[in-house]
Design a protein around this motif. Sequence first.
Motif, PDB file in Angstrom:
ATOM      1  N   ALA A  10      60.427  73.527   9.304  1.00 37.11           N
ATOM      2  CA  ALA A  10      59.146  73.704   8.631  1.00 37.11           C
ATOM      3  C   ALA A  10      58.143  74.286   9.632  1.00 37.11           C
ATOM      4  O   ALA A  10      58.169  73.976  10.828  1.00 37.11           O
ATOM      5  CB  ALA A  10      58.660  72.363   8.098  1.00 37.11           C
ATOM      6  N   LYS A  11      57.256  75.147   9.153  1.00 34.55           N
ATOM      7  CA  LYS A  11      56.364  75.885  10.051  1.00 34.55           C
ATOM      8  C   LYS A  11      55.486  74.986  10.908  1.00 34.55           C
ATOM      9  O   LYS A  11      55.136  75.344  12.035  1.00 34.55           O
ATOM     10  CB  LYS A  11      55.488  76.844   9.235  1.00 34.55           C
ATOM     11  N   GLU A  12      55.142  73.813  10.377  1.00 35.94           N
ATOM     12  CA  GLU A  12      54.262  72.946  11.170  1.00 35.94           C
ATOM     13  C   GLU A  12      54.932  72.439  12.454  1.00 35.94           C
ATOM     14  O   GLU A  12      54.266  71.898  13.339  1.00 35.94           O
ATOM     15  CB  GLU A  12      53.781  71.758  10.337  1.00 35.94           C
ATOM     16  N   HIS A  13      56.251  72.617  12.552  1.00 38.09           N
ATOM     17  CA  HIS A  13      56.968  72.166  13.754  1.00 38.09           C
ATOM     18  C   HIS A  13      57.257  73.309  14.719  1.00 38.09           C
ATOM     19  O   HIS A  13      57.843  73.072  15.785  1.00 38.09           O
ATOM     20  CB  HIS A  13      58.288  71.498  13.359  1.00 38.09           C
ATOM     21  N   HIS A  14      56.868  74.542  14.401  1.00 38.34           N
ATOM     22  CA  HIS A  14      57.252  75.675  15.233  1.00 38.34           C
ATOM     23  C   HIS A  14      56.656  75.598  16.634  1.00 38.34           C
ATOM     24  O   HIS A  14      57.348  75.845  17.630  1.00 38.34           O
ATOM     25  CB  HIS A  14      56.840  76.988  14.559  1.00 38.34           C
ATOM     26  N   ASP A  15      55.389  75.267  16.764  1.00 41.80           N
ATOM     27  CA  ASP A  15      54.758  75.225  18.090  1.00 41.80           C
ATOM     28  C   ASP A  15      55.392  74.146  18.963  1.00 41.80           C
ATOM     29  O   ASP A  15      55.688  74.398  20.150  1.00 41.80           O
ATOM     30  CB  ASP A  15      53.258  74.991  17.958  1.00 41.80           C
ATOM     31  N   GLU A  16      55.600  72.956  18.395  1.00 41.16           N
ATOM     32  CA  GLU A  16      56.190  71.888  19.200  1.00 41.16           C
ATOM     33  C   GLU A  16      57.662  72.195  19.514  1.00 41.16           C
ATOM     34  O   GLU A  16      58.166  71.825  20.585  1.00 41.16           O
ATOM     35  CB  GLU A  16      56.053  70.525  18.512  1.00 41.16           C
ATOM     36  N   GLN A  44      60.040  63.883  14.437  1.00 36.67           N
ATOM     37  CA  GLN A  44      60.589  65.116  14.991  1.00 36.67           C
ATOM     38  C   GLN A  44      62.078  65.225  14.720  1.00 36.67           C
ATOM     39  O   GLN A  44      62.594  66.285  14.353  1.00 36.67           O
ATOM     40  CB  GLN A  44      60.333  65.168  16.501  1.00 36.67           C
ATOM     41  N   ALA A  81      62.883  66.238  11.257  1.00 41.16           N
ATOM     42  CA  ALA A  81      62.685  67.680  11.092  1.00 41.16           C
ATOM     43  C   ALA A  81      63.874  68.450  11.668  1.00 41.16           C
ATOM     44  O   ALA A  81      64.336  69.446  11.081  1.00 41.16           O
ATOM     45  CB  ALA A  81      61.392  68.111  11.775  1.00 41.16           C
TER      46      ALA A  81
END
Length: 402
Positions: A20-26, A95, A98
Amino acid sequence: MISADCHAGADLLDYRPYLAKEHHDEFDAWAATYVNPYQDLLADTADRNWNSERRLAELERDGIVAEVVFPNTIPPFFPSASLTAPAPTAREFAQRWAGLRAHNRWLADFCAAAPGRRAGVFQILLNDVDEAVREIHRAVGAGLGGGLLLPGTPPGSGLPELYSTAYDPIWAACAELGVPVNHHAGSASPPLGDEPAARAVFMVETTWFSHRALWHLVFGGAFRRHPGLRLVLTEQGSGWIPGVLDMLDYYHGRLVAAGTKASTAEAKFGAGLGASMGKRPSQVWHENCWVGASFMRPHEVPLRDRIGIDKIMWGSDYPHDEGTHPYSREGLRIAYAGLPREEVAAMVGGNAARVYGFDLERLAPLAAKVGPTVAELAEPLGEPPADATSPAFAKGGSVRVW
């Protein structure tokens, strides 16, 4: 030949589009500093895990036309392969959920690249049963027919034991959707530390910790409450099964009998268990359970009637070094030469097709091209291949213990 035990996964960075995009940075921050602990995932052969064309070609050369696909590579946010990763902390759960969803999405695409030839085993965590049930429905809806990979609950995990009724929604979902619950060796052992002896202790104990799922679900009454539930125990050997079933039947009978006796200490110990456990463990085994007997050893073969010929599913463990590739034909010859044709056919493919939903008629034309012949597998193997790395070819492996 259908391998009921193969492994696959995406290359680390290739999981990113499935997050999911909200996890891309982490994920980017995590991946930038992650060091893979496995040499086989850093070698030139690592792409066997995700290179669909190479994989199909190598399996076909080995005589295999279809496979059950367990995980192997590192999912996002895991310190190691998910089968052996230690239980996460509360902070890590979100995490890792995800990461497992990303793997399941990737796996659905990987299986779709070879229609009818891959049964993908999807992953969950046990910390949130409702979330697990949602993922089961989503994964099956995405075409993953290999069923659920059941995590272990090793000592110190903080999770309810597998016999707990807390997991009933999970068993109910799998029974309703007609997919098996798979429990793979290595997924239930507690952390043992880093001393050299830990590796030896792990080898001795890891299969036992994996076997525990059988008696937990039996004594917990999961199969009584969910008679359609199917359990597959994979890469745990098979020679242990008859003796363990005898032991479990003994305790089951003792507890049932204790419930009918006067007010003795044993009667109190067994109070209420007779009705809640359900049928004898050996009966549950023959109605609800199977074994993914990766490269079955010759000394286990004489036990096949006691295990149940219809319960045994051979596996090559591709692409692991300890697997039988590229000598799966030879591995079958060293174990199965001289057995009746129908028994060999069941153990090397027919049973897996029934459990995981493979279409044998659809696979037959390919099997006719690449599979071993009946006569080939009936020929006893002399000297094993000199460069074979599987324990199936270990010295003394051809000795039959009657």
